[in-house]
Every structure is written in C-alpha cells, then in structure tokens.
Design an enzyme around this catalytic site. Structure first.
Site, PDB file in Angstrom:
ATOM      1  N   HIS A 144      -7.481  -4.976   9.815  1.00  0.00           N
ATOM      2  CA  HIS A 144      -7.134  -4.729   8.404  1.00  0.00           C
ATOM      3  C   HIS A 144      -5.810  -5.406   8.039  1.00  0.00           C
ATOM      4  O   HIS A 144      -4.934  -5.592   8.883  1.00  0.00           O
ATOM      5  CB  HIS A 144      -7.136  -3.231   8.060  1.00  0.00           C
ATOM      6  CG  HIS A 144      -5.993  -2.420   8.593  1.00  0.00           C
ATOM      7  ND1 HIS A 144      -6.112  -1.080   8.916  1.00  0.00           N
ATOM      8  CD2 HIS A 144      -4.691  -2.718   8.851  1.00  0.00           C
ATOM      9  CE1 HIS A 144      -4.956  -0.613   9.330  1.00  0.00           C
ATOM     10  NE2 HIS A 144      -4.073  -1.589   9.304  1.00  0.00           N
ATOM     11  N   ASN A 147      -7.939  -3.115  14.004  1.00  0.00           N
ATOM     12  CA  ASN A 147      -9.307  -3.369  13.526  1.00  0.00           C
ATOM     13  C   ASN A 147      -9.367  -4.549  12.555  1.00  0.00           C
ATOM     14  O   ASN A 147     -10.384  -4.777  11.916  1.00  0.00           O
ATOM     15  CB  ASN A 147      -9.889  -2.108  12.870  1.00  0.00           C
ATOM     16  CG  ASN A 147      -9.121  -1.693  11.619  1.00  0.00           C
ATOM     17  OD1 ASN A 147      -8.184  -2.367  11.200  1.00  0.00           O
ATOM     18  ND2 ASN A 147      -9.531  -0.585  11.023  1.00  0.00           N
ATOM     19  N   GLU A 195      -9.686  -2.005   5.009  1.00  0.00           N
ATOM     20  CA  GLU A 195     -10.384  -1.735   6.257  1.00  0.00           C
ATOM     21  C   GLU A 195     -11.620  -2.625   6.372  1.00  0.00           C
ATOM     22  O   GLU A 195     -12.081  -3.202   5.370  1.00  0.00           O
ATOM     23  CB  GLU A 195     -10.802  -0.250   6.275  1.00  0.00           C
ATOM     24  CG  GLU A 195      -9.637   0.735   6.189  1.00  0.00           C
ATOM     25  CD  GLU A 195      -8.845   0.891   7.487  1.00  0.00           C
ATOM     26  OE1 GLU A 195      -8.626  -0.112   8.198  1.00  0.00           O
ATOM     27  OE2 GLU A 195      -8.431   2.024   7.778  1.00  0.00           O
ATOM     28  N   ASP A 216       0.812  -1.223   0.000  1.00  0.00           N
ATOM     29  CA  ASP A 216       0.000   0.000   0.000  1.00  0.00           C
ATOM     30  C   ASP A 216       0.841   1.267   0.000  1.00  0.00           C
ATOM     31  O   ASP A 216       2.054   1.238   0.229  1.00  0.00           O
ATOM     32  CB  ASP A 216      -0.973  -0.012   1.197  1.00  0.00           C
ATOM     33  CG  ASP A 216      -0.325  -0.533   2.473  1.00  0.00           C
ATOM     34  OD1 ASP A 216       0.902  -0.532   2.555  1.00  0.00           O
ATOM     35  OD2 ASP A 216      -1.058  -0.943   3.380  1.00  0.00           O
TER      36      ASP A 216
HETATM   37  C1  F6R Z   1       1.280  -1.391   6.099  1.00  0.00           C
HETATM   38  C2  F6R Z   1       0.128  -2.270   6.205  1.00  0.00           C
HETATM   39  C3  F6R Z   1      -0.712  -2.293   7.433  1.00  0.00           C
HETATM   40  C4  F6R Z   1       0.094  -2.560   8.697  1.00  0.00           C
HETATM   41  C5  F6R Z   1      -0.812  -2.601   9.916  1.00  0.00           C
HETATM   42  C6  F6R Z   1      -0.034  -2.811  11.202  1.00  0.00           C
HETATM   43  O1  F6R Z   1       1.924  -1.544   4.845  1.00  0.00           O
HETATM   44  O2  F6R Z   1      -0.139  -2.970   5.279  1.00  0.00           O
HETATM   45  O3  F6R Z   1      -1.712  -3.256   7.297  1.00  0.00           O
HETATM   46  O4  F6R Z   1       0.771  -3.779   8.571  1.00  0.00           O
HETATM   47  O5  F6R Z   1      -1.517  -1.413  10.020  1.00  0.00           O
HETATM   48  O6  F6R Z   1       0.774  -1.709  11.434  1.00  0.00           O
HETATM   49  P1  F6R Z   1       1.746  -1.661  12.692  1.00  0.00           P
HETATM   50  O7  F6R Z   1       2.791  -2.684  12.463  1.00  0.00           O
HETATM   51  O8  F6R Z   1       2.302  -0.265  12.635  1.00  0.00           O
HETATM   52  O9  F6R Z   1       0.924  -1.936  13.879  1.00  0.00           O
END
Ligand code: F6R
Length: 259
Positions: free
Chosen positions: A138, A136, A143, A67
């Site tokens: 994702h 959440n 989301e 992303d």
């Molecule tokens: C980022 C991504 C997100 C993160 C997720 C966890 O490229 O794909 O899904 O992996 O938000 O983020 P952290 O590791 O910061 O808790």
C-alpha cells in the site's frame, strides 16, 4: 523509476531528507505531500537537523498529508495530526495554517474527503510527495485492490495493516478500521514522487512495486506510471530485486548520477 540503494537505513533517511530540503530550497513556496509511519521518523529527524543548521525556511511551504485515521481525535497520541506536529511541524518554521491533513473525525467523513481532494486540486499542485510503502504494497492507505484511478476517500484497512499499526494503540480493538487517504490518482498527480523503504520486511513489496506488473494487488506499482519517481531503499529492502546489479551500476552507493 530512479532506484537509489544505500548501504543502510541511516543513509537512506539522510538522502530522503536532503531531497526534501532541496525541494524547499529550490522552491520556497513549494507544496509538499507528506507521510507518517516509522520509516519517516528518521527522515524528519534529519530534516529538522538540516533546518537547524540554517539556510532555508518552511515559512511559505504548504503541505498535504496522505492520510488520517477515521474516528481518532486530532489530540489523540496516535492521530496523524499529532504525529506530524510532534515529529516535524513543531520543530520547523512552517505555519500550521498551511499544513493539511484529511479530517477523519467528523460525521460527514466522505464529504470531507471529497473536500480535501478539491483543496489539493485547487492548489497549484503537489510539487513533491513523500511516500512510504506497507508490507502489502500500500501507499497512503490505498490497500491492495484500490482502484488505480482512485481519489481521496475512505478506505477499509486490512487486518495486516491494523496489526502493523497496533504498536501505536493500546489494543487491537482501538486500531481504527477505516482511514481517509489520498487516492492513487491523487498521488500520481504530484509533480515528483519520493518513496522511502528500509528493512528486510519491505523487500517483497519493493520487488513487486519496482519489477512486478502494474496491478491493484500492489498499489505502489502504479508509480511505474509516474515520470518522476525516485525510490530510496537500503540494501535490506533492495534484497529481493532481480536487477539489483543494474540499479547499483546506474547509481553507485545510491548517488544520483547526471549525464
Ligand atoms: C502513512 C502512510 C503509509 C506508510 C506505510 C509504511 O502516512 O501513508 O503508507 O507509509 O504504511 O509505514 P511504516 O513506515 O511504518 O512501515
């Protein structure tokens, strides 16, 4: 799902880095799917450490990131391109031309998202995709309520995701409202999935992903449909799993056991 539970965050990162290294050693021209975020910082740090010890190369590796924010220039310190360069690519021998992230900074962002999807589909396929999970549920920026059949597209970020990512920006108004993300079906197309989650804040999402029903309300639960998914979690992230004893019995200390 293969659930590997480690004593702490360090061991989880170490294990994830070892599996990434293994993918590169086994297939020096592998295509990797990569994630950003806090969890991956220590995974990449360890992978760089392993790379420095020698014996394997990223020269022929290709990567596709999950992303990128919409409206954040590549050079911005919070862009995912900046994150990837400074936390991984600048420290290994990967060729930057072989690294791909969605382009969230052009006017025709939707069209570019479709092109990104096509590029992935036109490749020989992602061999291993590295994933984190949001509180959440994702994965990528899919989301809750994302279509389980989704492909790379623009998604509106939830307020909770924006709040979590505030630490990378000066103020909440600066946190993008939109991101381009691989879809859930794009992720499922990968030959192997590797999800890493650490810390008690992720325990609820991990329990829903592993033991809840498959539902768009927890997008990560779609991984139950993937034949080759490994989940690496530390004890804190595993604390809400009902079948904890079972997972620990199957893979003591998070070790992979072969029969
Ligand atoms: C980022 C991504 C997100 C993160 C997720 C966890 O490229 O794909 O899904 O992996 O938000 O983020 P952290 O590791 O910061 O808790």
């Amino acid at each position: 799902m293969k659930i590997l539970i480690t004593e702490n965050e360090e061991l989880a990162s170490q294990k994830a880095a070892s599996l990434l290294k293994q993918a590169v050693v086994e297939k020096p021209n592998a295509i990797l799917g990569l994630a950003t975020g806090g969890t991956m910082l220590s995974v990449y740090e360890r992978l760089i450490g392993m790379y420095r010890l020698g014996g394997f190369s990223f020269e022929n590796i290709m990567s596709f990131n999950l992303d990128e924010y919409v409206g954040v220039a590549e050079e911005h310190h919070a862009s995912y391109r900046h994150y990837m360069n400074s936390n991984l690519f600048d420290h290994i021998d990967i060729q930057i031309k072989n690294t791909h992230l969605p382009n969230g900074n052009e006017l025709n962002v939707e069209q570019n998202a479709k092109k990104y999807e096509k590029k992935i589909q036109g490749s020989s396929g992602i061999d291993l995709i590295l994933l984190g999970i949001g509180k959440n549920g994702h994965i990528g920026f899919n989301e809750p309520t994302s279509s389980l059949a989704s492909r790379t597209r623009v998604k509106t970020l939830t307020q909770s995701t924006r709040n979590q990512n505030l630490k990378y920006f000066d103020k909440i108004e600066d946190v993008p409202k939109y991101a381009v993300t691989m879809g859930l079906q794009t992720i499922l197309d990968a030959k192997k999935c590797l999800l890493v989650a650490t810390g008690a804040a992720k325990a609820q999402a991990v329990a829903k992903m592993v033991e809840g029903g498959v539902s768009a309300s927890c997008p990560a639960s779609i991984l139950q449909h993937h034949e080759k998914t490994t989940i690496i979690i530390d004890k804190a992230a595993a604390s809400k799993l009902k079948l904890l004893d079972y997972y620990e019995n199957v893979h003591p200390n998070g070790e992979e056991v072969y029969f």
